[in-house]
Design a protein around this motif. Structure first.
Motif, PDB file in Angstrom:
ATOM      1  N   ALA A 354      28.783  89.721  68.183  1.00 23.21           N
ATOM      2  CA  ALA A 354      28.997  91.022  67.531  1.00 23.21           C
ATOM      3  C   ALA A 354      28.402  92.140  68.363  1.00 23.21           C
ATOM      4  O   ALA A 354      27.381  91.965  69.032  1.00 23.21           O
ATOM      5  CB  ALA A 354      28.387  91.025  66.136  1.00 23.21           C
ATOM      6  N   ASP A 355      29.085  93.283  68.331  1.00 17.27           N
ATOM      7  CA  ASP A 355      28.547  94.499  68.949  1.00 17.27           C
ATOM      8  C   ASP A 355      27.660  95.255  67.978  1.00 17.27           C
ATOM      9  O   ASP A 355      26.824  96.061  68.391  1.00 17.27           O
ATOM     10  CB  ASP A 355      29.701  95.413  69.395  1.00 17.27           C
ATOM     11  N   LEU A 356      27.859  95.001  66.702  1.00 20.18           N
ATOM     12  CA  LEU A 356      27.101  95.689  65.659  1.00 20.18           C
ATOM     13  C   LEU A 356      26.939  94.736  64.486  1.00 20.18           C
ATOM     14  O   LEU A 356      27.905  94.101  64.051  1.00 20.18           O
ATOM     15  CB  LEU A 356      27.853  96.953  65.221  1.00 20.18           C
ATOM     16  N   VAL A 357      25.711  94.615  63.979  1.00 16.22           N
ATOM     17  CA  VAL A 357      25.433  93.744  62.836  1.00 16.22           C
ATOM     18  C   VAL A 357      24.937  94.613  61.677  1.00 16.22           C
ATOM     19  O   VAL A 357      23.977  95.373  61.833  1.00 16.22           O
ATOM     20  CB  VAL A 357      24.379  92.674  63.172  1.00 16.22           C
ATOM     21  N   LEU A 358      25.603  94.494  60.539  1.00 16.16           N
ATOM     22  CA  LEU A 358      25.236  95.272  59.353  1.00 16.16           C
ATOM     23  C   LEU A 358      24.733  94.331  58.270  1.00 16.16           C
ATOM     24  O   LEU A 358      25.318  93.265  58.045  1.00 16.16           O
ATOM     25  CB  LEU A 358      26.440  96.077  58.843  1.00 16.16           C
ATOM     26  N   TRP A 359      23.670  94.753  57.587  1.00 20.83           N
ATOM     27  CA  TRP A 359      22.993  93.910  56.604  1.00 20.83           C
ATOM     28  C   TRP A 359      23.122  94.513  55.213  1.00 20.83           C
ATOM     29  O   TRP A 359      22.736  95.655  54.985  1.00 20.83           O
ATOM     30  CB  TRP A 359      21.519  93.786  56.979  1.00 20.83           C
ATOM     31  N   THR A 360      23.683  93.747  54.267  1.00 20.75           N
ATOM     32  CA  THR A 360      23.909  94.292  52.925  1.00 20.75           C
ATOM     33  C   THR A 360      23.335  93.414  51.819  1.00 20.75           C
ATOM     34  O   THR A 360      23.645  93.628  50.647  1.00 20.75           O
ATOM     35  CB  THR A 360      25.416  94.484  52.655  1.00 20.75           C
ATOM     36  N   VAL A 361      22.510  92.420  52.156  1.00 25.12           N
ATOM     37  CA  VAL A 361      21.993  91.505  51.138  1.00 25.12           C
ATOM     38  C   VAL A 361      20.492  91.693  50.963  1.00 25.12           C
ATOM     39  O   VAL A 361      19.752  91.862  51.923  1.00 25.12           O
ATOM     40  CB  VAL A 361      22.297  90.031  51.492  1.00 25.12           C
ATOM     41  N   GLY A 362      20.061  91.666  49.725  1.00 22.33           N
ATOM     42  CA  GLY A 362      18.639  91.706  49.423  1.00 22.33           C
ATOM     43  C   GLY A 362      18.055  93.102  49.391  1.00 22.33           C
ATOM     44  O   GLY A 362      18.330  93.924  50.266  1.00 22.33           O
ATOM     45  N   ILE A 363      17.260  93.372  48.367  1.00 22.39           N
ATOM     46  CA  ILE A 363      16.550  94.641  48.266  1.00 22.39           C
ATOM     47  C   ILE A 363      15.091  94.373  47.915  1.00 22.39           C
ATOM     48  O   ILE A 363      14.750  93.312  47.379  1.00 22.39           O
ATOM     49  CB  ILE A 363      17.168  95.582  47.213  1.00 22.39           C
ATOM     50  N   LYS A 364      14.245  95.329  48.217  1.00 23.29           N
ATOM     51  CA  LYS A 364      12.814  95.225  47.934  1.00 23.29           C
ATOM     52  C   LYS A 364      12.399  96.463  47.155  1.00 23.29           C
ATOM     53  O   LYS A 364      12.315  97.562  47.712  1.00 23.29           O
ATOM     54  CB  LYS A 364      12.041  95.116  49.251  1.00 23.29           C
TER      55      LYS A 364
END
Length: 529
Positions: A354-364
């Motif tokens: 990947a050229d770009l990794v986006l994270w959408t899981v888990g919140i604090k």
């Protein structure tokens, strides 16, 4: 991510080191220090003494002797009127403040309301995706607090929360002096705010510490700054790959609402020039979504360059070496390796580039990072770091503190946690405002009851899906769903003035787009003839 299925969040960032700092700063013995609390809007002071010391490696360490530190106290306009401090300017915090402003109060009991947030802008988070598609401008979904509160009595302070010092229940009521402070909030700037009523609406931040490499190489997508970083990263990649046959590869971790909406938006933006790889530990996308929304999303994703890796969890994220770069792309940007492991039997391990990794899981939840004063009061937190509340949204053991949104752990009649979504936070703000009014005017408080109005999701510049709860089985998708979603969000914007300006802006853009589309159609017809 749907405003009806998205964690509300504010942008305050508490500092966990605050409690230890104040514990050390407050002197323990009158022999070497004194401490006094001065009311009436004057500063708090503490005195400390120190001696000089010599460090064998670094030489002398200069220390102060008998130095006075002045801690400024926020000056409320009228100390005789109730003081309401709201921490967090997201859906929960801002809308609670506006609700308090809209209620009818007895003249002597109308509260003074102070809103605190580290940002100078309110962010309508469900429409952050439209920033990537260019459908909206920053000012439309991220107006400044100064603009929104200009015609209200609500005061705003831009600062970060550092320390929470609630008073004991018996201290407030035991002596019969109900006008005493219910506690203090210490801000990063050093300012101290005394309050009679406190609302915790701190929101949450992305949880990136669960997978090796996520914090270093993945970008979250939950704030205005996050959206700007993602947009800027895409622009850099688009410029770098212009005229290049190698596609831009974007990996998205998580296929809940946020992940799916990102995948749909970015795949439409990149078109044939990019490939979106979406990873989810479940074998379906949006597992909690209505069937109609899920089917509409699958239909859109299958029509674009989106690869779904369902039933996988991310093992690690790392930077790719030249040997691992299969396409040998000459680029100013780094490439990343996302290693996947199967969460279901029968699947094999996968390695994504990947050229770009986006994270959408888990919140604090940020309320978990708040620490009380050295007097030992602890907010009751659940395992997720949310404050336990009763059904009236008051924190258990602290009748002067309300918690809403991501900051609150509230259970419904069946014992399940009420989801921390934007829709829930919006409704909780209405109840929190009303219950503060009821408490101040000696009326009974109302128990919070969540009314699920349905769920919405964006799938492109002219694509969306809406499943209203009041019509079972109905899903509006395509252009109709897109128009309905946009209109619903227009009605949810904070103030009448802002709604009017945004409505005119959106109508103008729509008219211009319609004229341009008509011209293109006529041009094609004429050229064909």
């Amino acid at each position: 991510m749907s405003s009806l299925a998205m964690a509300a969040s504010s942008t305050l960032v508490p500092f966990s080191r605050g409690a230890n700092f104040w514990k050390k700063s407050r002197p323990q013995s009158p022999g070497n220090a004194t401490y006094s609390s001065i009311s009436g809007g004057r500063p708090h002071r503490f005195f400390c003494s120190a001696t000089s010391a010599t460090n064998g490696n670094n030489g002398s360490v200069a220390q102060v002797s008998q130095q006075e530190a002045v801690l400024p106290l926020y000056a409320w306009p009228d100390n005789k009127k109730p003081r309401v401090c709201i921490l967090g300017g997201g859906f929960g915090g801002l809308y609670t403040a506006l609700r308090l402003e809209s209620l009818v109060w007895p003249r002597d009991k109308e509260p003074q309301v102070l809103l605190v947030d580290q940002s100078d802008r309110f962010v309508f988070k469900p429409m952050l995706y439209e920033l990537l598609s260019g459908e909206v401008d920053d000012w439309e979904i991220a107006p400044t607090f100064s603009e929104l509160l200009a015609n209200t009595k609500i005061k705003f302070v831009k600062d970060r929360v550092k320390l929470l010092c609630p008073s004991d229940y018996s201290e407030i009521y035991g002596s019969g002096e109900k006008d005493r402070s219910a506690g203090k909030v210490h801000l990063e700037s050093g300012l101290i705010i005394e309050y009679d009523w406190l609302v915790l609406a701190l929101g949450a931040e992305a949880k990136l510490d669960t997978v090796p490499g996520a914090a270093e190489y993945a970008l979250p997508f939950s704030t205005l700054d996050d959206a700007r970083k993602v947009d800027n990263s895409l622009k850099i990649l688009e410029r770098d790959r212009f005229g290049n046959s190698s596609p831009i590869r974007v990996a998205i971790v998580g296929c809940g609402y946020s992940g799916v909406e990102l995948a749909a938006t970015i795949s439409e933006r990149l078109s044939s020039n990019g490939i979106v790889q979406a990873v989810n530990v479940n074998t379906v996308i949006c597992p909690t979504a209505p069937d109609g929304n899920r089917e509409a999303a699958l239909k859109v994703l299958s029509s674009r360059n989106v690869q779904l890796f369902l039933g996988y969890f991310v093992w690690c994220i790392r930077e790719a070496s030249m040997e691992e770069d299969s396409e040998k792309v000459t680029s100013i940007n780094r490439r990343y390796i996302v290693e996947l492991q199967p969460a279901e039997k029968g699947l094999q391990s996968q390695v994504l580039e990947a050229d770009l990794v986006l994270w959408t899981v888990g919140i604090k939840p940020l309320v978990s990072q708040l620490e009380p004063s050295d007097r030992g009061y602890m907010l009751p937190l659940n395992g997720r770091g949310q404050a336990e509340t009763d059904e009236t949204l008051r924190v258990k053991g602290y009748p002067r503190i309300f918690a809403i949104g991501d900051s609150a752990a509230l259970r419904d009649s069946s014992g399940r946690l009420v989801p921390a979504t934007a829709q829930v936070a919006f409704q909780q703000a209405d109840f929190a405002g009303w219950n503060i009014w009821a408490a101040i005017t000696d009326r009974p408080l109302l128990p919070f009851r969540f009314q699920n109005l349905g769920e919405m999701m964006i799938l492109g510049r002219n694509e969306a899906a809406i499943s209203p709860s009041f019509v079972e089985g109905l899903t509006l998708d395509g252009p109709i769903g897109h128009a309905a979603r946009k209109f619903a969000y227009l009605l949810r914007l904070p103030t009448d003035e802002h709604r009017l300006k945004v409505g005119i802006s959106w109508f103008t853009k729509s008219a211009v787009d319609s004229v341009a589309s008509l011209q293109n159609s006529l041009t094609k017809i004429l050229s064909g003839s």
